[in-house]
Design a protein around this motif. Structure first.
Motif, PDB file in Angstrom:
ATOM      1  N   THR A 149       0.823  -1.210   0.000  1.00 26.44           N
ATOM      2  CA  THR A 149       0.000   0.000   0.000  1.00 26.44           C
ATOM      3  C   THR A 149       0.858   1.260   0.000  1.00 26.44           C
ATOM      4  O   THR A 149       0.514   2.247  -0.658  1.00 26.44           O
ATOM      5  CB  THR A 149      -0.940   0.021   1.213  1.00 26.44           C
ATOM      6  OG1 THR A 149      -0.178  -0.152   2.425  1.00 26.44           O
ATOM      7  CG2 THR A 149      -1.975  -1.092   1.121  1.00 26.44           C
ATOM      8  N   ARG A 165       0.687   3.603  -3.412  1.00 24.51           N
ATOM      9  CA  ARG A 165       0.083   4.927  -3.232  1.00 24.51           C
ATOM     10  C   ARG A 165       1.100   6.044  -3.375  1.00 24.51           C
ATOM     11  O   ARG A 165       0.738   7.213  -3.424  1.00 24.51           O
ATOM     12  CB  ARG A 165      -0.588   5.022  -1.859  1.00 24.51           C
ATOM     13  CG  ARG A 165      -1.867   4.203  -1.747  1.00 24.51           C
ATOM     14  CD  ARG A 165      -2.614   4.482  -0.461  1.00 24.51           C
ATOM     15  NE  ARG A 165      -1.802   4.126   0.713  1.00 24.51           N
ATOM     16  CZ  ARG A 165      -2.097   4.496   1.948  1.00 24.51           C
ATOM     17  NH1 ARG A 165      -3.166   5.241   2.177  1.00 24.51           N
ATOM     18  NH2 ARG A 165      -1.331   4.132   2.957  1.00 24.51           N
ATOM     19  N   ASP A 173       0.473   6.417 -11.171  1.00 22.62           N
ATOM     20  CA  ASP A 173      -0.233   5.313 -11.830  1.00 22.62           C
ATOM     21  C   ASP A 173       0.297   5.080 -13.247  1.00 22.62           C
ATOM     22  O   ASP A 173       0.344   3.938 -13.718  1.00 22.62           O
ATOM     23  CB  ASP A 173      -1.732   5.616 -11.886  1.00 22.62           C
ATOM     24  CG  ASP A 173      -2.338   5.776 -10.504  1.00 22.62           C
ATOM     25  OD1 ASP A 173      -1.765   5.219  -9.553  1.00 22.62           O
ATOM     26  OD2 ASP A 173      -3.373   6.455 -10.381  1.00 22.62           O
ATOM     27  N   THR A 201      -3.059  -0.680  -8.791  1.00 24.79           N
ATOM     28  CA  THR A 201      -3.017   0.639  -8.143  1.00 24.79           C
ATOM     29  C   THR A 201      -4.249   0.877  -7.275  1.00 24.79           C
ATOM     30  O   THR A 201      -4.129   1.397  -6.152  1.00 24.79           O
ATOM     31  CB  THR A 201      -2.903   1.749  -9.196  1.00 24.79           C
ATOM     32  OG1 THR A 201      -3.967   1.614 -10.149  1.00 24.79           O
ATOM     33  CG2 THR A 201      -1.583   1.678  -9.923  1.00 24.79           C
ATOM     34  N   GLN A 261      -5.782   1.270  -2.569  1.00 25.95           N
ATOM     35  CA  GLN A 261      -6.857   2.078  -1.995  1.00 25.95           C
ATOM     36  C   GLN A 261      -7.977   1.204  -1.448  1.00 25.95           C
ATOM     37  O   GLN A 261      -8.535   1.491  -0.381  1.00 25.95           O
ATOM     38  CB  GLN A 261      -7.400   3.023  -3.062  1.00 25.95           C
ATOM     39  CG  GLN A 261      -6.345   3.955  -3.652  1.00 25.95           C
ATOM     40  CD  GLN A 261      -6.869   4.747  -4.828  1.00 25.95           C
ATOM     41  OE1 GLN A 261      -7.884   5.423  -4.722  1.00 25.95           O
ATOM     42  NE2 GLN A 261      -6.185   4.670  -5.962  1.00 25.95           N
TER      43      GLN A 261
END
Length: 239
Positions: free
Chosen positions: A65, A69, A73, A116, A120
């Motif tokens: 993560t 993050r 992207d 990606t 989230q």
């Protein structure tokens, strides 16, 4: 020579770009849905690793993560597309193939969006599970519910109720990320708008039309998600 109007540009007859833009919008939705579903699966596994996993699995989930993050992207798409193409080309040479073998653009885009968005999704599901009151789970245990039944009737519905607002935000992000997949050659909405703009010399018109289509998809999605929230919050007293 007069420039064609919006209705002429969007027509489905000869000289119109309606069919091409519709095909691009359909491809955009397919990429977004497949990437979102992939990210949701990754998110469930990542949330489980953070909530119930051991030290190693928690560390892996935290690194995943944090890294995903923290990098663009677009870079993930490049790495998957060109890295996958290089790997396939290398394998192909082992079997006598020559030249460059491209990684499927749709698959690269879908995986990139899924990976990606998975970071989230992980945080959304983790936070939603933490929001479930322990007393509700304890009550199910006191009633003698087996673990599987407890998860299906108590944990999963309550977690989903808390997660829906965050999942809606992730979907909006995924929808916008799908435009980046055009760099792999996939004929999604933005790519088709670029082609139409170059062919007609009307970039402002077609990019404005593409923006309107994205907004329409986003609006319909928001309506569906809002109704889902209302469904899962039936009987919940609001402060």
């Amino acid at each position: 020579m007069t420039q064609p109007g919006i209705l002429e540009l969007l027509s489905f007859g000869p000289g119109g770009w309606g069919n091409i833009l519709l095909a691009g919008a359909t491809m955009t939705i397919l990429i977004a849905l497949s990437g979102y579903a992939t990210g949701a699966v990754i998110g469930v596994l990542g949330a489980w690793a953070k909530v119930r996993g051991g030290p190693v699995t928690r560390l892996v989930a935290d690194v995943y993560t944090t890294v995903l993050r923290g990098i663009p992207d677009l870079l993930v798409i490049y790495l998957l597309y060109f890295g996958g193409s290089a790997a396939i080309s290398a394998v192909g040479r082992l079997f006598g193939a020559e030249g460059f073998i491209g990684f499927p653009g749709f698959l690269a885009g879908m995986l990139a969006v899924g990976i990606t968005s998975g970071a989230q999704h992980t945080e959304v599901f983790r936070g939603a599970f933490r929001a479930v009151h322990p007393g509700e789970i304890e009550a199910a245990i006191a009633c003698g519910m087996p673990r599987g039944l407890r998860f299906r009737r108590i944990v999963a519905p309550l977690t989903l109720r808390h997660a829906l607002p965050g999942l809606g935000n992730v979907w909006q992000v995924v929808l916008k990320e799908s435009a980046l997949v055009s760099i792999t050659g996939v004929a999604e909405l933005l790519r088709q708008a670029q082609v139409a703009a170059g062919s007609t010399g009307l970039p402002f018109d077609f990019y404005l039309i593409a923006g309107g289509i994205y907004l329409a998809i986003s609006t319909v999605s928001s309506t569906v998600l809002h109704r889902a929230e209302r469904h899962f919050n039936r009987g919940v007293r609001r402060g």
